[in-house]
Design a protein around this motif. Structure first.
Motif, PDB file in Angstrom:
ATOM      1  N   ALA A 250       0.836  -1.200   0.000  1.00 12.51           N
ATOM      2  CA  ALA A 250       0.000   0.000   0.000  1.00 12.51           C
ATOM      3  C   ALA A 250       0.871   1.250   0.000  1.00 12.51           C
ATOM      4  CB  ALA A 250      -0.927  -0.010   1.222  1.00 12.51           C
ATOM      5  N   VAL A 251       1.969   1.210   0.772  1.00 11.01           N
ATOM      6  CA  VAL A 251       2.918   2.325   0.768  1.00 11.01           C
ATOM      7  C   VAL A 251       3.537   2.476  -0.621  1.00 11.01           C
ATOM      8  CG1 VAL A 251       5.121   3.127   1.687  1.00 11.01           C
ATOM      9  CG2 VAL A 251       3.409   2.174   3.230  1.00 11.01           C
ATOM     10  N   ALA A 252       3.894   1.360  -1.249  1.00 10.18           N
ATOM     11  CA  ALA A 252       4.495   1.415  -2.583  1.00 10.18           C
ATOM     12  C   ALA A 252       3.548   2.064  -3.588  1.00 10.18           C
ATOM     13  CB  ALA A 252       4.874   0.000  -3.042  1.00 10.18           C
ATOM     14  N   ARG A 253       2.268   1.709  -3.526  1.00  8.26           N
ATOM     15  CA  ARG A 253       1.290   2.326  -4.435  1.00  8.26           C
ATOM     16  C   ARG A 253       1.175   3.817  -4.158  1.00  8.26           C
ATOM     17  NH1 ARG A 253      -1.424  -2.551  -3.287  1.00  8.26           N
ATOM     18  NH2 ARG A 253      -2.630  -1.535  -1.644  1.00  8.26           N
ATOM     19  N   HIS A 254       1.165   4.178  -2.869  1.00  6.35           N
ATOM     20  CA  HIS A 254       1.028   5.584  -2.508  1.00  6.35           C
ATOM     21  C   HIS A 254       2.240   6.398  -2.980  1.00  6.35           C
ATOM     22  CE1 HIS A 254      -1.278   8.498  -0.149  1.00  6.35           C
ATOM     23  NE2 HIS A 254      -0.122   9.024   0.206  1.00  6.35           N
ATOM     24  N   ALA A 255       3.399   5.744  -3.042  1.00  4.96           N
ATOM     25  CA  ALA A 255       4.634   6.443  -3.398  1.00  4.96           C
ATOM     26  C   ALA A 255       4.802   6.650  -4.895  1.00  4.96           C
ATOM     27  CB  ALA A 255       5.826   5.671  -2.852  1.00  4.96           C
ATOM     28  N   ARG A 256       3.809   6.247  -5.700  1.00  6.48           N
ATOM     29  CA  ARG A 256       3.945   6.394  -7.145  1.00  6.48           C
ATOM     30  C   ARG A 256       3.742   7.824  -7.620  1.00  6.48           C
ATOM     31  NH1 ARG A 256       0.542   0.991  -9.050  1.00  6.48           N
ATOM     32  NH2 ARG A 256       2.067  -0.545  -8.297  1.00  6.48           N
ATOM     33  N   THR A 257       3.148   8.650  -6.786  1.00  7.48           N
ATOM     34  CA  THR A 257       2.911  10.049  -7.178  1.00  7.48           C
ATOM     35  C   THR A 257       3.779  10.977  -6.335  1.00  7.48           C
ATOM     36  OG1 THR A 257       1.138  10.425  -5.580  1.00  7.48           O
ATOM     37  CG2 THR A 257       0.520   9.465  -7.711  1.00  7.48           C
ATOM     38  N   ALA A 258       4.023  12.180  -6.867  1.00  6.75           N
ATOM     39  CA  ALA A 258       4.830  13.159  -6.142  1.00  6.75           C
ATOM     40  C   ALA A 258       4.157  13.548  -4.833  1.00  6.75           C
ATOM     41  CB  ALA A 258       5.055  14.392  -7.012  1.00  6.75           C
ATOM     42  N   ALA A 259       2.815  13.708  -4.863  1.00 12.91           N
ATOM     43  CA  ALA A 259       2.088  14.076  -3.645  1.00 12.91           C
ATOM     44  C   ALA A 259       2.170  12.948  -2.612  1.00 12.91           C
ATOM     45  CB  ALA A 259       0.629  14.385  -3.982  1.00 12.91           C
ATOM     46  N   GLY A 260       2.084  11.699  -3.092  1.00 15.05           N
ATOM     47  CA  GLY A 260       2.185  10.569  -2.182  1.00 15.05           C
ATOM     48  C   GLY A 260       3.543  10.495  -1.514  1.00 15.05           C
ATOM     49  N   ARG A 261       4.590  10.703  -2.296  1.00 10.34           N
ATOM     50  CA  ARG A 261       5.944  10.677  -1.732  1.00 10.34           C
ATOM     51  C   ARG A 261       6.139  11.813  -0.739  1.00 10.34           C
ATOM     52  NH1 ARG A 261       6.948   9.253  -7.084  1.00 10.34           N
ATOM     53  NH2 ARG A 261       7.589  11.363  -7.673  1.00 10.34           N
ATOM     54  N   ALA A 262       5.564  12.969  -1.044  1.00 10.11           N
ATOM     55  CA  ALA A 262       5.687  14.101  -0.122  1.00 10.11           C
ATOM     56  C   ALA A 262       5.012  13.793   1.211  1.00 10.11           C
ATOM     57  CB  ALA A 262       5.077  15.354  -0.749  1.00 10.11           C
ATOM     58  N   GLY A 263       3.855  13.126   1.156  1.00  9.81           N
ATOM     59  CA  GLY A 263       3.170  12.757   2.392  1.00  9.81           C
ATOM     60  C   GLY A 263       3.958  11.762   3.212  1.00  9.81           C
ATOM     61  N   LEU A 264       4.577  10.794   2.538  1.00 10.17           N
ATOM     62  CA  LEU A 264       5.388   9.808   3.248  1.00 10.17           C
ATOM     63  C   LEU A 264       6.639  10.448   3.843  1.00 10.17           C
ATOM     64  CD1 LEU A 264       4.982   6.922   0.662  1.00 10.17           C
ATOM     65  CD2 LEU A 264       4.166   6.888   3.025  1.00 10.17           C
ATOM     66  N   ARG A 265       7.226  11.400   3.114  1.00  8.82           N
ATOM     67  CA  ARG A 265       8.404  12.092   3.659  1.00  8.82           C
ATOM     68  C   ARG A 265       8.047  12.899   4.903  1.00  8.82           C
ATOM     69  NH1 ARG A 265       9.355  13.649  -1.798  1.00  8.82           N
ATOM     70  NH2 ARG A 265      10.856  12.273  -2.815  1.00  8.82           N
ATOM     71  N   SER A 266       6.848  13.454   4.914  1.00  2.98           N
ATOM     72  CA  SER A 266       6.448  14.242   6.084  1.00  2.98           C
ATOM     73  C   SER A 266       6.340  13.354   7.319  1.00  2.98           C
ATOM     74  CB  SER A 266       5.124  14.962   5.815  1.00  2.98           C
ATOM     75  OG  SER A 266       4.045  14.036   5.736  1.00  2.98           O
ATOM     76  N   ILE A 267       5.893  12.128   7.140  1.00  2.00           N
ATOM     77  CA  ILE A 267       5.862  11.185   8.265  1.00  2.00           C
ATOM     78  C   ILE A 267       7.283  10.836   8.682  1.00  2.00           C
ATOM     79  CG2 ILE A 267       5.225   8.838   8.975  1.00  2.00           C
ATOM     80  CD1 ILE A 267       2.810   9.046   7.167  1.00  2.00           C
ATOM     81  N   TYR A 268       8.134  10.587   7.694  1.00  4.00           N
ATOM     82  CA  TYR A 268       9.525  10.240   7.983  1.00  4.00           C
ATOM     83  C   TYR A 268      10.196  11.308   8.844  1.00  4.00           C
ATOM     84  CZ  TYR A 268      14.531   9.864   6.961  1.00  4.00           C
ATOM     85  OH  TYR A 268      15.891   9.810   7.059  1.00  4.00           O
ATOM     86  N   LYS A 269       9.923  12.576   8.531  1.00  2.13           N
ATOM     87  CA  LYS A 269      10.580  13.655   9.261  1.00  2.13           C
ATOM     88  C   LYS A 269      10.122  13.767  10.710  1.00  2.13           C
ATOM     89  CE  LYS A 269      11.427  16.467   5.140  1.00  2.13           C
ATOM     90  NZ  LYS A 269      11.083  17.734   4.412  1.00  2.13           N
ATOM     91  N   GLN A 270       8.965  13.180  11.015  1.00  2.11           N
ATOM     92  CA  GLN A 270       8.447  13.262  12.381  1.00  2.11           C
ATOM     93  C   GLN A 270       9.137  12.275  13.327  1.00  2.11           C
ATOM     94  OE1 GLN A 270       4.147  12.896  12.430  1.00  2.11           O
ATOM     95  NE2 GLN A 270       4.003  13.930  10.448  1.00  2.11           N
TER      96      GLN A 270
END
Length: 414
Positions: A250-270
């Motif tokens: 599910a994360v891999a599918r979400h990471a296919r778009t620029a917006a999805g990757r940006a959302g995942l990076r925001s979690i990473y930074k927390q």
């Protein structure tokens, strides 16, 4: 009568180390430590050529940790080579989730990585491995009771060699979820406590493999699974089997778009922490009976050294974090009896200043210090590491001539 060859292969920023043992009249034994590189296409070509030259099975594959530059070649390796036993560090689902976001933040969207994070047992066993052994470091707040039993390791193979793992691995309790129903829980075992010794012997000679992983200290990953679920809209059913299951995809599918990757990076930074804290080290050294002659040699670019009288050791560190004095002290305690005999020390994280210091180098005063890096890299090895290492430093790049090789021979001295 007894020969060993260790090679740190020229694959650039990554890691591929192999060992080969020959005993006269008793056959051979092979092992590898890590299999990855940032230059994946070129590395796969290298692996194909290596497999043609080395058609024998790998008795053991040790994976230090699951960063892309250490695992990107696993699919290619296991499609060309039989791998019998695999040892990896145990990670719980929070640590797997951190690893996944860490690699996404670095733009390392690799299918091999997602398959590993989703189901590490299924990844290796479905590619032909006989068993996967997790090496687990204890932490005060971690889950308990993931292993049961205490069946002894299989002590003798068809070649007549005895292999003993101490402490003996236990079977991982049956997982609640298994992507491939044909994979039995018996394929997965675990060793508790952070280190073990794997000894192989035939007659009066043998090999000792000693993996170590640091105890993983608590850090702020408590809400990471829920944060990812909220973002990608996936349901995660927890399991005592390591891995993230459907959540990883599910994360891999979400990471296919620029917006999805940006959302995942925001979690990473927390969240803070590092997957490197679980990275395995591995010491490999022969042992022989008294009265046996011994000779070793180490070849590195523009330098050749040799010696006799005692068995040498090679010590790999993956990306282990050994800068902190307490972590270095634990690592030193594990290898305290072998450090003076180490002739090749692979510096952690490509010789990064953030993972090691001069204190680590001083623990192995007789070792060539190996950093596997991209040719022309300005980041690795770090400036402080270079200054402390001096002429002991050998950088293994993607250039074939940069390979570091050590050989050892034991013989009847009479």
């Amino acid at each position: 009568m007894f020969d060993i060859t260790w090679i740190q292969h020229a694959v650039g920023h990554g890691g591929f180390h192999t060992g080969h043992l020959d005993v006269l009249g008793e056959g051979s034994f092979n092992w590898a430590f890590d299999c990855g590189s940032r230059r994946t296409a070129k590395f796969n070509e290298y692996l194909a050529a290596w497999a043609r030259r080395s058609p024998m099975a790998l008795d053991w594959l040790f994976v230090s940790h699951f960063d892309t530059d250490h695992v990107s070649g696993l699919d290619s390796l296991m499609s060309r080579t039989v791998v019998n036993n695999v040892m990896v560090p145990y990670l719980n689902e929070r640590e797997f989730a951190y690893l996944l976001l860490h690699e996404i933040a670095r733009e390392n969207l690799d299918r091999t990585l997602f398959d590993l994070v989703a189901d590490p047992i299924g990844f290796f066993v479905s590619r032909g491995a006989d068993r996967v052994i997790f090496l687990r470091g204890r932490r005060p707040d971690d889950e308990a009771g993931i292993s049961e039993g205490g069946d002894p390791d299989r002590p003798k193979d068809e070649r007549g060699w005895y292999t003993v793992i101490s402490p003996s691995p236990s079977t991982v309790s049956g997982p609640k979820m298994m992507a491939d129903k044909s994979i039995s829980p018996a394929h997965a075992q675990i060793v508790e406590g952070g280190f073990c010794e794997i000894t192989l012997h035939a007659q009066a000679v043998g090999l000792r493999l000693k993996p170590y992983r640091a105890p993983v200290q608590p850090y702020a990953l408590r809400g990471i699974i829920q944060a990812i679920k909220n973002l990608v809209g996936a349901t995660f059913v927890g399991s005592i089997q390591p891995g993230l299951g459907a959540l990883a995809y599910a994360v891999a599918r979400h990471a296919r778009t620029a917006a999805g990757r940006a959302g995942l990076r925001s979690i990473y930074k927390q969240y803070v922490g590092s997957s490197n804290r679980a990275s395995l080290s591995l010491l490999s050294t022969p042992f022989v009976s008294t009265g046996v002659g011994q000779h070793w040699s180490l070849l590195r670019p523009f330098r050749w050294t040799d010696g006799s009288g005692s068995a040498p050791a090679w010590l790999n560190t993956g990306d282990a974090e050994l800068l902190d004095s307490a972590e270095l002290s634990d690592w030193q305690y594990c290898y305290r009896n072998e450090l003076a005999h180490v002739r090749a020390l692979a510096l952690p994280h490509h010789g990064s200043d953030k993972n090691s210091s001069a204190a680590l180098q001083w623990l192995c005063p007789n070792a060539t210090l190996v950093a596997h890096v991209r040719g022309g890299s300005k980041k690795h090895p770090g400036d402080a590491v270079v200054v402390a290492a001096g002429d002991r430093l050998a950088s293994v790049t993607e250039e074939i001539g940069s390979t570091v090789r050590m050989t050892y021979r034991a013989y009847n001295s009479k």
